[in-house]
Design an enzyme around this catalytic site. Structure first.
Site, mmCIF file in Angstrom:
data_model
loop_
_atom_site.group_PDB
_atom_site.id
_atom_site.type_symbol
_atom_site.label_atom_id
_atom_site.label_comp_id
_atom_site.label_asym_id
_atom_site.label_seq_id
_atom_site.Cartn_x
_atom_site.Cartn_y
_atom_site.Cartn_z
ATOM 1 N N ASP A 103 0.851 -1.194 0.000
ATOM 2 C CA ASP A 103 0.000 0.000 0.000
ATOM 3 C C ASP A 103 0.884 1.242 0.000
ATOM 4 O O ASP A 103 2.105 1.152 0.088
ATOM 5 C CB ASP A 103 -0.907 0.000 1.241
ATOM 6 N N ASP A 148 0.612 3.667 2.352
ATOM 7 C CA ASP A 148 0.453 4.300 3.654
ATOM 8 C C ASP A 148 -0.601 5.408 3.506
ATOM 9 O O ASP A 148 -1.269 5.509 2.472
ATOM 10 C CB ASP A 148 1.787 4.815 4.197
#
Length: 292
Positions: free
Chosen positions: A208, A210
């Site tokens: 991902d 973040d």
């Protein structure tokens, strides 16, 4: 003595086709049991040991992972080359979910974990300017490139305590530091591996962006898990490609990993705690034997 590969990572990492003589083995250490039983076997003629970092079924939090026991178990089983496979969030636009990054630096922001084998009664300080093994990291990067994976060679991993994800302010702060990825398990694993004189490399799987990214203002567990599952085949292929590159005599590491304790211990032999020396013997026997 031949090289022996250890892998610490998620459950998908050790489900490797062709692993011969596979068996789950219970290991005890002076620091208690590791996260789970370990899977031993042979791949391409090279002995390998796999350990689920959080335990099968993901029962350990990032803080409760028994890091000292995990590293002690690897050392006691004769592992020479230890590879961590870790899910991380990206702190840079260029490092996208699904990419891999070979870590070469850490920023340790953890605060609730035992970070050293040393303790009062036996004090030591290992060099840690370069926290991963350059030789082993290069072999991991080369294997990833040969498999056609998108891999970034070298990067800084921020280790946070967790289990919560970052606040937006924290995510922005870490980006301002020039860090590349963020995770919850890189420390103290790397520090303990150095104290145990193991060659250590970290393959970070980016799941991902973040919460700093304008299109990802919250980290969703379902998204992280989905990306990790999608990467599982790639991670298994990468791990399966390593024996052919790592196989050979277990010679001293040119980066100094295998002799990190040569001048590390500060406590005079007469002042060393015998009980602590006995506890550390399986991890540091090379420098403690005959010097108790």
């Amino acid at each position: 003595m031949e090289r022996k590969i250890g892998v610490i990572g998620g459950s998908g990492v050790y489900e490797i086709a062709g692993l011969e003589n596979a068996a789950w083995v219970t290991v005890d250490t002076p620091f208690g049991p590791p996260s789970d039983a370990v899977l031993t076997g042979t791949l391409g003629g090279v002995e390998m040991v796999f350990l689920p970092r959080h335990g099968r079924g993901h029962v350990h939090t990032p803080t409760s992972v028994p890091y000292r026991a995990n590293i002690a178990a690897m050392k006691s089983l004769g592992v020479t080359d230890l590879i961590a496979v870790s899910a991380v969030g990206s702190l840079k636009e260029a490092y996208a979910p699904g990419d891999f990054l070979i870590v070469d630096q850490y920023i340790d922001r953890t605060f609730a974990r035992e970070k050293s084998f040393f303790a009062p009664g036996l004090v030591g300080h290992v060099p840690f300017a370069h926290p991963t093994c350059a030789r082993l990291s290069a072999l991991c990067a080369g294997a990833a490139r040969d498999l056609g994976l998108t891999v970034h060679e070298g990067g800084t991993y921020v280790a946070m305590e967790g289990p919560q994800f970052s606040t937006l302010a924290e995510s922005r702060l870490y980006r301002s530091w020039g860090a590349d990825v963020i995770g919850m398990t890189g420390m103290p694993e790397a520090k303990l591996a150095r104290e145990a004189e193991l060659c250590y490399a970290c393959i970070a799987m980016i799941t991902d962006y973040d919460c700093w990214h304008p299109e990802h203002d919250a980290v969703d567990v379902a998204q992280v898990v989905a990306t990790a599952i999608a990467n599982a085949d790639k991670a298994r292929a990468l791990v399966a490609a390593l024996p052919a590159r790592i196989a050979g005599p277990a010679e001293d590491c040119a980066a100094g990993c295998t002799h990190a304790l040569d001048s590390a211990i500060m406590t005079h032999p007469a002042k060393r705690d015998p009980a602590l020396v006995a506890q550390l013997m399986p991890v540091m026997g090379r420098v403690l034997k005959g010097r108790e």
